[in-house]
Design a protein around this motif. Structure first.
Motif: not given
Length: 209
Positions: A51-52, A74-76, A81-83, A101-103
């Motif tokens: 993530v970092e 990795s969806l998380r 990270s707002k990729a 849906r998650r986005y």
């Protein structure tokens, strides 16, 4: 010709900090050159570390750049990270519509979702599951230290994958070089993907077109 640059910090010299710095600099070059997709593929990072680092990579891509960052698997990490999207393996339990849906919940806009495929059945499933693009591999095989570790699927298989995927764009992956990239386009691929293909000093990245 569309381009998808895939990261691998292990190919850079130095310690971990130097490898990451070199990769961030490379991502900045890719973004400046307008490479369409940049896939962060650093599988050996722990979840929080990923993530970092994904945040750092995202920050290396200016908002005005045409490049879009995808996080491998990795969806998380992609959300935090707002990729711009996610790259999924062929048999991922996570489906493209799950990602969308998650986005939407996080109000991050419409994500780009690519899927790895190695066989026609996987291509057909990815199309039915509403992927945005497919990475088909290994077109020219996979080499490790000069030895073939994965046999080549070949250009005929790539062509069949492009027909099966239509209208989705297919990126040819696996042993693609500047010399054989045009053959991939002739076989029906919308673009090419790779790690070393886009790295300096291995030559100027393939131009769009």
């Amino acid at each position: 010709m569309l381009r998808c640059a895939i990261t691998d910090r292990s190919i850079f010299p130095g310690d971990e900090s130097q490898k990451r710095s070199a990769l961030l600099e490379t991502v900045s070059h890719w973004a400046a050159e307008g490479i369409e997709l940049i896939q962060l593929r650093e599988k050996n990072l722990a979840p929080d570390d990923l993530v970092e680092f994904a945040r750092a990579v995202r920050a290396a891509i200016p908002e005005e750049s045409a490049s879009r960052l995808l996080i491998n698997s990795s969806l998380r990490a992609a959300l935090l990270s707002k990729a711009h999207g996610v790259h999924l393996p062929a048999h991922s339990p996570l489906l493209p519509d799950d990602v969308r849906r998650r986005y939407a919940v996080e109000r991050l806009g419409e994500p780009i979702i690519t899927v790895s495929c190695h066989h026609l059945a996987e291509v057909q499933i990815a199309r039915l599951n509403h992927a945005d693009a497919i990475l088909f591999a290994p077109v020219f095989g996979k080499m490790v230290k000069g030895l073939e570790v994965t046999p080549a699927a070949g250009l005929e298989a790539l062509h069949a994958a492009c027909v099966a995927a239509a209208p989705l764009p297919v990126y040819a992956l696996g042993g693609v070089t500047r010399e054989n990239a045009p053959q991939c386009v002739e076989a029906g691929a919308a673009g090419v993907a790779g790690i070393r293909l886009f790295l300096r000093p291995f030559g100027t990245p393939l131009p769009p077109g």
